[in-house]
Design a protein around this motif. Sequence first.
Motif, PDB file in Angstrom:
ATOM      1  N   CYS A  89     -36.105-118.100 -24.065  1.00 44.12           N
ATOM      2  CA  CYS A  89     -34.875-118.894 -24.182  1.00 44.12           C
ATOM      3  C   CYS A  89     -34.632-119.409 -25.596  1.00 44.12           C
ATOM      4  N   ASP A  90     -35.671-119.897 -26.257  1.00 47.26           N
ATOM      5  CA  ASP A  90     -35.518-120.399 -27.619  1.00 47.26           C
ATOM      6  C   ASP A  90     -35.706-119.227 -28.577  1.00 47.26           C
ATOM      7  N   ILE A  91     -34.650-118.456 -28.758  1.00 42.86           N
ATOM      8  CA  ILE A  91     -34.760-117.215 -29.529  1.00 42.86           C
ATOM      9  C   ILE A  91     -34.847-117.457 -31.028  1.00 42.86           C
ATOM     10  N   ARG A  92     -34.653-118.699 -31.449  1.00 46.67           N
ATOM     11  CA  ARG A  92     -34.825-119.005 -32.873  1.00 46.67           C
ATOM     12  C   ARG A  92     -36.305-119.071 -33.242  1.00 46.67           C
ATOM     13  N   HIS A  93     -37.129-119.584 -32.339  1.00 43.86           N
ATOM     14  CA  HIS A  93     -38.535-119.813 -32.659  1.00 43.86           C
ATOM     15  C   HIS A  93     -39.492-118.892 -31.913  1.00 43.86           C
ATOM     16  N   HIS A  94     -39.020-118.235 -30.874  1.00 47.62           N
ATOM     17  CA  HIS A  94     -39.913-117.421 -30.050  1.00 47.62           C
ATOM     18  C   HIS A  94     -39.341-116.024 -29.867  1.00 47.62           C
ATOM     19  N   GLY A  95     -40.241-115.103 -29.508  1.00 48.05           N
ATOM     20  CA  GLY A  95     -39.827-113.729 -29.272  1.00 48.05           C
ATOM     21  C   GLY A  95     -39.804-112.903 -30.542  1.00 48.05           C
ATOM     22  N   GLY A  96     -39.216-111.736 -30.458  1.00 46.92           N
ATOM     23  CA  GLY A  96     -39.194-110.810 -31.579  1.00 46.92           C
ATOM     24  C   GLY A  96     -40.402-109.894 -31.554  1.00 46.92           C
ATOM     25  N   PRO A  97     -40.388-108.835 -32.352  1.00 45.57           N
ATOM     26  CA  PRO A  97     -41.445-107.827 -32.318  1.00 45.57           C
ATOM     27  C   PRO A  97     -42.853-108.360 -32.564  1.00 45.57           C
ATOM     28  N   ASP A  98     -43.004-109.387 -33.422  1.00 45.50           N
ATOM     29  CA  ASP A  98     -44.342-109.903 -33.709  1.00 45.50           C
ATOM     30  C   ASP A  98     -44.821-110.917 -32.687  1.00 45.50           C
ATOM     31  N   GLN A  99     -43.961-111.279 -31.733  1.00 42.71           N
ATOM     32  CA  GLN A  99     -44.360-112.153 -30.631  1.00 42.71           C
ATOM     33  C   GLN A  99     -43.957-111.495 -29.302  1.00 42.71           C
ATOM     34  N   ALA A 100     -44.219-110.204 -29.201  1.00 41.15           N
ATOM     35  CA  ALA A 100     -43.777-109.451 -28.031  1.00 41.15           C
ATOM     36  C   ALA A 100     -44.554-109.835 -26.777  1.00 41.15           C
ATOM     37  N   VAL A 101     -45.844-110.077 -26.938  1.00 40.15           N
ATOM     38  CA  VAL A 101     -46.736-110.391 -25.816  1.00 40.15           C
ATOM     39  C   VAL A 101     -47.661-111.509 -26.262  1.00 40.15           C
ATOM     40  N   TYR A 102     -47.847-112.512 -25.384  1.00 41.51           N
ATOM     41  CA  TYR A 102     -48.760-113.607 -25.705  1.00 41.51           C
ATOM     42  C   TYR A 102     -49.975-113.515 -24.793  1.00 41.51           C
ATOM     43  N   ALA A 103     -51.171-113.557 -25.394  1.00 42.20           N
ATOM     44  CA  ALA A 103     -52.416-113.474 -24.633  1.00 42.20           C
ATOM     45  C   ALA A 103     -53.224-114.752 -24.807  1.00 42.20           C
ATOM     46  N   TYR A 104     -53.805-115.196 -23.712  1.00 45.57           N
ATOM     47  CA  TYR A 104     -54.730-116.339 -23.754  1.00 45.57           C
ATOM     48  C   TYR A 104     -55.912-116.012 -22.858  1.00 45.57           C
ATOM     49  N   ALA A 105     -57.095-116.440 -23.268  1.00 42.48           N
ATOM     50  CA  ALA A 105     -58.315-116.076 -22.560  1.00 42.48           C
ATOM     51  C   ALA A 105     -58.558-116.961 -21.340  1.00 42.48           C
ATOM     52  N   ARG A 106     -58.967-116.328 -20.245  1.00 49.74           N
ATOM     53  CA  ARG A 106     -59.333-117.073 -19.038  1.00 49.74           C
ATOM     54  C   ARG A 106     -60.468-118.050 -19.335  1.00 49.74           C
ATOM     55  N   GLU A 107     -61.410-117.656 -20.177  1.00 50.13           N
ATOM     56  CA  GLU A 107     -62.523-118.528 -20.526  1.00 50.13           C
ATOM     57  C   GLU A 107     -62.042-119.801 -21.227  1.00 50.13           C
ATOM     58  N   ASP A 108     -61.003-119.662 -22.069  1.00 47.58           N
ATOM     59  CA  ASP A 108     -60.480-120.828 -22.790  1.00 47.58           C
ATOM     60  C   ASP A 108     -59.652-121.716 -21.864  1.00 47.58           C
ATOM     61  N   LEU A 109     -58.923-121.117 -20.926  1.00 45.36           N
ATOM     62  CA  LEU A 109     -58.229-121.918 -19.919  1.00 45.36           C
ATOM     63  C   LEU A 109     -59.226-122.728 -19.094  1.00 45.36           C
ATOM     64  N   ASP A 110     -60.349-122.115 -18.746  1.00 42.19           N
ATOM     65  CA  ASP A 110     -61.367-122.826 -17.973  1.00 42.19           C
ATOM     66  C   ASP A 110     -61.952-123.984 -18.775  1.00 42.19           C
ATOM     67  N   TRP A 111     -62.158-123.760 -20.070  1.00 45.45           N
ATOM     68  CA  TRP A 111     -62.674-124.845 -20.936  1.00 45.45           C
ATOM     69  C   TRP A 111     -61.697-126.012 -20.956  1.00 45.45           C
ATOM     70  N   TRP A 112     -60.413-125.712 -21.143  1.00 51.22           N
ATOM     71  CA  TRP A 112     -59.406-126.771 -21.125  1.00 51.22           C
ATOM     72  C   TRP A 112     -59.364-127.452 -19.755  1.00 51.22           C
ATOM     73  N   GLY A 113     -59.502-126.672 -18.706  1.00 51.88           N
ATOM     74  CA  GLY A 113     -59.474-127.242 -17.369  1.00 51.88           C
ATOM     75  C   GLY A 113     -60.580-128.260 -17.163  1.00 51.88           C
ATOM     76  N   ARG A 114     -61.779-127.941 -17.651  1.00 49.84           N
ATOM     77  CA  ARG A 114     -62.882-128.904 -17.531  1.00 49.84           C
ATOM     78  C   ARG A 114     -62.589-130.154 -18.352  1.00 49.84           C
ATOM     79  N   LEU A 115     -62.025-129.979 -19.527  1.00 47.90           N
ATOM     80  CA  LEU A 115     -61.715-131.125 -20.386  1.00 47.90           C
ATOM     81  C   LEU A 115     -60.647-132.010 -19.758  1.00 47.90           C
TER      82      LEU A 115
END
Length: 215
Positions: free
Chosen positions: A53-79
């Motif tokens: 939706c915010d096409i000024r700051h997000h998207g485009g060829p260099d932000q085509a796909v965003y990846a985040y690690a399950r291990e890091d989500l779990d770390w944040w979840g514990r915190l």
Amino acid sequence: MNVGALRSPNPAKPHTPGTGIYKTPVDVAVWVQTPRPKNSGPGQSGLVGDVICDIRHHGGPDQAVYAYAREDLDWWGRLLGRELPDGMFGENLTTEGLNLTNAVIGECWRVGAELVLQARVPRIPCATFAARMAEPRWIKRFTEVGVTGVYLRVVTPGDVRAGDGIEVLSRPAHGVSIATYFRAITTQRDRLAELLPAREFLVDDTLEDLARIGH
């Protein structure tokens, strides 16, 4: 694999039509391709059907796909003392077994049979992300930790589906990591010159910053 439909309004950014950050896992195959350039009209990420939706700051060829690690989500979840499901950070790919913080700028992954993605930039936390998380001082806390996940460019289009394997195909010898990139463009601007060995993979905003300091 996670996809977000339009949710409106976005109280954090009322100038936009809404937000696509509320992503949920999907079981069907999704086609991934290079999206239209940033700020060039109604936006989608590289995943067909995933809203930007915010096409000024997000998207485009260099932000085509965003990846985040399950291990890091779990770390944040514990915190945080709460369960964080896949897609909670607005990521398209929730990975396992990859250290995304130490990913090298420009490294390439094969996802599934055909799709090839290239690591390009770290995630910069924004007001929409903070509203989604509803945690005190979220932008500052996320920035201090610096475990950002990684935005990827589409090198070879292809299908992606839940459970697809990820193989690192190549890793540039310059060794400059996503973590270094994040620090250099946020809290440690004196480190910008450390990005020079990865110049061919840097996005325009970073190249402009380097030009301003004479590199």
